[in-house]
Scaffold this active site. Structure first.
Site, PDB file in Angstrom:
ATOM      1  N   HIS A 113       0.910  -1.335  -0.084  1.00 16.23           N
ATOM      2  CA  HIS A 113      -0.093   0.161   0.035  1.00 16.23           C
ATOM      3  C   HIS A 113       1.022   1.321  -0.081  1.00 16.23           C
ATOM      4  O   HIS A 113       0.352   2.227  -0.579  1.00 16.23           O
ATOM      5  CB  HIS A 113      -0.787  -0.009   1.241  1.00 16.23           C
ATOM      6  CG  HIS A 113      -1.670   1.264   1.550  1.00 16.23           C
ATOM      7  ND1 HIS A 113      -1.315   2.151   2.584  1.00 16.23           N
ATOM      8  CD2 HIS A 113      -2.815   1.911   0.882  1.00 16.23           C
ATOM      9  CE1 HIS A 113      -2.032   3.159   2.544  1.00 16.23           C
ATOM     10  NE2 HIS A 113      -2.991   2.927   1.495  1.00 16.23           N
ATOM     11  N   GLU A 138       2.099   1.852  -3.532  1.00 16.55           N
ATOM     12  CA  GLU A 138       1.240   2.383  -4.210  1.00 16.55           C
ATOM     13  C   GLU A 138       1.022   3.896  -4.353  1.00 16.55           C
ATOM     14  O   GLU A 138       0.845   4.813  -5.105  1.00 16.55           O
ATOM     15  CB  GLU A 138      -0.213   1.672  -3.831  1.00 16.55           C
ATOM     16  CG  GLU A 138      -1.445   2.502  -4.465  1.00 16.55           C
ATOM     17  CD  GLU A 138      -2.361   2.926  -3.616  1.00 16.55           C
ATOM     18  OE1 GLU A 138      -2.777   3.948  -3.470  1.00 16.55           O
ATOM     19  OE2 GLU A 138      -3.148   1.867  -2.777  1.00 16.55           O
ATOM     20  N   HIS A 139       0.971   4.308  -2.893  1.00 15.82           N
ATOM     21  CA  HIS A 139       1.247   5.845  -2.501  1.00 15.82           C
ATOM     22  C   HIS A 139       2.214   6.546  -3.406  1.00 15.82           C
ATOM     23  O   HIS A 139       2.192   7.399  -4.106  1.00 15.82           O
ATOM     24  CB  HIS A 139       1.390   6.150  -1.070  1.00 15.82           C
ATOM     25  CG  HIS A 139      -0.185   6.296  -0.353  1.00 15.82           C
ATOM     26  ND1 HIS A 139      -0.458   7.392   0.331  1.00 15.82           N
ATOM     27  CD2 HIS A 139      -1.116   5.238  -0.260  1.00 15.82           C
ATOM     28  CE1 HIS A 139      -1.591   7.011   0.892  1.00 15.82           C
ATOM     29  NE2 HIS A 139      -2.012   5.961   0.549  1.00 15.82           N
ATOM     30  N   GLU A 177      -4.073   8.165   7.525  1.00 15.35           N
ATOM     31  CA  GLU A 177      -5.061   6.972   6.695  1.00 15.35           C
ATOM     32  C   GLU A 177      -5.489   6.065   7.950  1.00 15.35           C
ATOM     33  O   GLU A 177      -6.675   5.302   8.071  1.00 15.35           O
ATOM     34  CB  GLU A 177      -4.533   6.666   5.489  1.00 15.35           C
ATOM     35  CG  GLU A 177      -5.459   5.646   4.761  1.00 15.35           C
ATOM     36  CD  GLU A 177      -4.793   5.393   3.418  1.00 15.35           C
ATOM     37  OE1 GLU A 177      -3.825   5.561   3.134  1.00 15.35           O
ATOM     38  OE2 GLU A 177      -5.613   4.532   2.552  1.00 15.35           O
TER      39      GLU A 177
END
Lengths: 439, 427
Positions: B66, B69-70, B141
């Site tokens: 993840h 991905e950022h 997040e």
């Protein structure tokens, strides 16, 4: 872009969009009446009560089974608000028959079902069935209470409540907990009759229709006859167009709430006074997009990317109330820093510090959003309905043209209308509470 | 380029595997203004231990897929969002347990936007500085989801069901685990999992498949990637039973939330077998817990549940689970009643008419779902990574047998594989 063809009979409006683009056919019925403190809760409860049963399908289970038999027809109802109108909605969609054998007449069957849900709910004596009422009162209590469980939504609703205080725009769309105890089968039935007798009715039918003219005639006939027992009150005048809330010259309201949360929620509510029908509305859309409408916007770049303070930092414009809301989730200890950055970005917007690139990105982004509406039948209906309430007939193509013409000077001018009304902050009581820890 | 017609659905899918191994699928939808394009790596949060080309097993920090991905959204030329914005596209990405997908939707400049998508995902740019900066953003997040009752109850359930499989770990990791992520670790994961042979491109909407396939082929032919790495995904041994019967969390919520879950015993499937089991189990769950089920209305009438009540089934090659629940005012009553209903259904089976109603509903919902291009893209890709075909759904639904549903019911819902996850109000 294709538009709706409207058939009108008094307060009944049938808007038809015939297209072979979709595998689904949609029917969306919207009833609008002015928001008012004395009937907001009862009115909000009605659409949920409708699903408890109808004259021919005596309980919710029978109704759901009927919908499932229609190849999983979606049948949904809900209560919302747009500006100072309460909007009660009932919606059905069914798949198109071309891929199904032996499934003719699905749309007619769904239309019949939806009409019955709205106009012929299950009743006993002089009102709704008491068991249905008691059940839905419990569920409505939960519905209202559970807004608190989604902190992003909760912070937004609480901030809006303050921004719109003292005006019907600010009434909660689901009503008030304290009203529930006073509602009974007969009082709700009276409210139901009043709603059906007085509301402006907008019906959207979208999809592939073999003969759209005949479909429209049949559907309108079905609706008029189903609504006829609810004799229309003689209205002295039509409901006035929905207009925006004007900025108030008072000081900024500060609202701080404490809950044991991991992340603080900081929301800033602005009144603009710019109505949906105003010629300035397209420029305000662009201003909002520049400020917080996308990952290239001022808020995203400065609050998230440059300062690493938040995962989300955005702004949204409610077109009918003219309220612009900034929202972000931050560490509670970073309140001052985040607030300073947000206010600096709003000031930059007002000072005309908008680059050619920012302006171009915002306009292209909005253009893309509005072009995509053609692929989203329910959003298309919603935009059209907003226009109907605001008293402006503006096709998507008109809006696209108006957006194209917006200049930096327009954005700067309309940005002056942003009047900060409320700063809302939801935060934990103290540092070090780990709400998510296992017990 | 190969054409794959689905006559009953009125769709034609175009497919080509490029020289570098990339699978490309294009689905024209006449009448649509938008194009929705996705570029997906077969790489997700569960791939936290792996070996490359027969080398030693590497274990990397939780949440790194993840995080990667950022970080892909930064390029030497700056923020990738600006490139998309210049062509009116709305871009995004998501990471799940087993895939990472980059996507955009647009209505104009389709060719430019597809080039941007292909190029930014194939050009990693990590620096010590931009990696550190991202930690603050992702920490927020993670904090956001810590306050989220749906996320807490969901992960609580997976932690109860699974002893060791990484599906029990949050996709984003923890604030502590992402603290260990470095630029070098990101490059290592990138070079292992982002080879074109481990990726799939899918686009749907108002597009010209011939022109787009040419464009994608040319774009890829200009780049060199080296030989595809041989990836071994390393998973711990996972017992068949649930790790814990119950998991509880307290949050600042107005009402309890409760999920009951069953760990899938029949895993290791792919392709048509996987699709069949997924749809068949879904029909069983719908018959037991759906909006037409007796149990749903009994619990609703008694005020135990509310309309947030839902069911879900997920089946991947190495894990699977069903879950049912929502906001529940009296969790103990719900658990007792649902467990009893499952036990009774295992004895008596599902009535045939209930099964047939559920079949019609699933057929209708599948056909309607084809209108939502984002849904189509997400599901097509997820199934593709499991060697299954989303568009075979209608045929499979028509072929499922009532007898098999009852067998599935008896196999799936076993007490020793059941767990409960609760989120309770703090006060």
């Amino acid at each position: 872009m294709p538009g709706f063809v409207t058939h009108r009979r008094g307060r009944f409006h049938l808007h038809v969009l015939a297209t072979s683009q979709f595998r689904t056919r949609y029917l969306d019925v919207k009833l609008a009446r002015p928001l008012a403190r004395h009937h907001v809760t009862a009115t909000a409860l009605l659409p949920y009560l409708w699903l408890e049963g109808t004259a021919s399908l005596p309980n919710m289970r029978a109704l759901m089974r009927r919908a499932d038999d229609l190849y999983g027809a979606m049948v949904r109802t809900g209560a919302g608000k747009k500006g100072d109108r309460q909007v009660i909605e009932a919606y059905a969609s069914v798949p198109e028959e071309r891929a199904l054998r032996g499934a003719d007449g699905l749309f007619d069957a769904a239309a019949a079902l939806l009409t019955e849900v709205i106009t012929a709910p299950a009743i006993a004596g002089d009102g709704f069935v008491p068991e249905h009422v008691e059940k839905e009162k419990v569920l409505h209590r939960k519905r209202i209470e559970s807004i608190r469980d989604d902190k992003i939504q909760y912070a937004m609703e609480r901030c809006l409540e303050s921004v719109c205080s003292g005006h019907p725009h600010g009434l909660p769309r689901l009503g008030y907990l304290e009203d529930l105890a006073h509602l009974s089968g007969s009082t709700l039935w009276q409210e139901h009759r009043a709603l059906l007798a007085s509301a402006d009715v907008h019906v959207y039918a979208i999809g592939a229709f073999a003969d759209e003219g005949r479909m429209a005639e049949a559907l309108l006939g079905r609706l008029l006859s189903a609504f006829s027992p609810f004799a229309a009150e003689v209205r002295a005048h039509a409901a006035p167009p929905v207009t925006a809330l004007s900025p108030r010259g008072s000081e900024v309201r500060h609202v701080v709430e404490h809950q044991p949360v991991q992340q603080g929620k900081l929301n800033l509510g602005f009144r603009t006074g710019v109505s949906y029908a105003s010629p300035d509305y397209p420029a305000l859309l662009v201003a909002n997009a520049v400020l917080g409408g996308s990952p290239t916007s001022k808020l995203f770049v400065n609050v998230r990317e440059k300062a690493s303070l938040a995962y989300y930092a955005s702004s949204r414009l409610d077109g009918l109330s003219g309220v612009l809301m900034v929202q972000t989730g931050i560490d509670a200890g970073k309140y001052d820093q985040a607030l300073a950055i947000i206010c600096a970005q709003v000031e930059a917007l007002k000072a005309g510090e908008v680059s050619e690139q920012e302006l171009a990105f915002a306009k292209r982004g909005l253009r893309n959003q509005f072009l995509q509406l053609g692929d989203q039948p329910l959003s298309l209906a919603d935009i059209h309905f907003s226009g109907a309430l605001a008293g402006v007939h503006r096709e998507v193509d008109d809006l696209l043209q108006a957006l194209e013409a917006v200049t930096r000077a327009d954005v700067t001018r309309v940005a002056q209308s942003l009047a900060l009304d409320t700063i809302y902050f939801l935060r934990s009581e103290e540092v070090g509470v780990h709400a998510g820890d296992p017990v | 380029m190969r054409e794959i017609p689905y006559e009953q659905l009125g769709l034609t899918l175009y497919h080509e595997q490029l020289a570098n191994g990339l699978q490309v699928y294009l689905l024209p939808r006449p009448g649509y203004r938008q194009v929705y394009a996705t570029f997906t790596a077969h790489y997700g949060s569960v791939d936290s231990a792996f070996a490359r080309d027969g080398g030693p097993v590497r274990t990397v920090p939780d949440g790194i897929a993840h995080f990667l991905e950022h970080k892909m959204f930064e390029s030497p030329a700056g923020d990738v969002f600006n490139q998309f914005a210049a062509h009116g596209a709305s871009a995004n990405a998501f990471t799940s347990f087993d895939q990472t997908t980059y996507l955009f939707s647009c209505t104009e400049d389709v060719a430019e936007n597809i080039r941007i998508l292909l190029d930014f995902v194939q050009e990693p740019y990590f620096t010590d500085e931009n990696v550190e900066k991202e930690k603050g953003i992702i920490a927020q997040e993670i904090r956001m989801y810590e306050d989220h009752p749906e996320a807490r109850s969901f992960y609580g359930l997976l932690k109860a069901l699974y002893h060791a499989h990484p599906v029990r770990t949050e996709i984003a990791g923890t604030v502590e685990s992402i603290g260990q992520i470095t630029k070098d670790l990101l490059y290592e994961c990138y070079s292992t999992f982002y080879h074109p042979s481990n990726m799939v491109f899918f686009a749907v909407g108002g597009l010209d498949p011939h022109a787009l396939m040419d464009l994608i082929r040319d774009n890829q032919a200009k780049k060199s990637f080296g030989p595809p790495p041989r990836i071994t995904r390393v998973l711990p041994d996972e017992p068949a039973d649930a790790a814990a019967a119950r998991q509880e969390t307290r949050l600042a919520v107005s009402q309890p939330r409760c999920l009951i879950g069953w760990k899938e015993v029949r895993v290791g499937l792919a392709g048509l077998d996987l699709l069949r089991q997924e749809l068949l189990t879904g029909m069983v769950l719908d018959a037991l817990f759906g909006r037409s089920a007796d149990l749903y209305h009994e619990l609703l009438d008694e005020g135990v549940i509310d309309p947030s009540f839902t069911w879900e089934y997920e089946l991947a090659p190495s894990y699977g689970y069903s879950l049912v629940g929502g906001n529940v005012s009296r969790p103990e009553a719900f658990i007792a009643r649902a467990t009893a209903a499952v036990a009774r259904a295992r004895q008596e089976g599902i009535p045939k008419d209930v099964f047939e109603r559920s079949r019609r509903k699933h057929i209708g919902r599948f056909l309607s779902g084809l209108d939502a291009l984002g849904y189509v893209a997400r599901h097509f890709t997820a199934y593709h990574l499991r060697q299954a075909d989303l568009f075979a759904t209608l045929d499979v639904l028509l072929s499922l047998r009532w007898e098999d549903a009852n067998e599935r019911l008896r196999e799936h819902f076993a007490e020793e594989r059941q767990a409960v996850s609760l989120v309770l109000p703090r006060d």
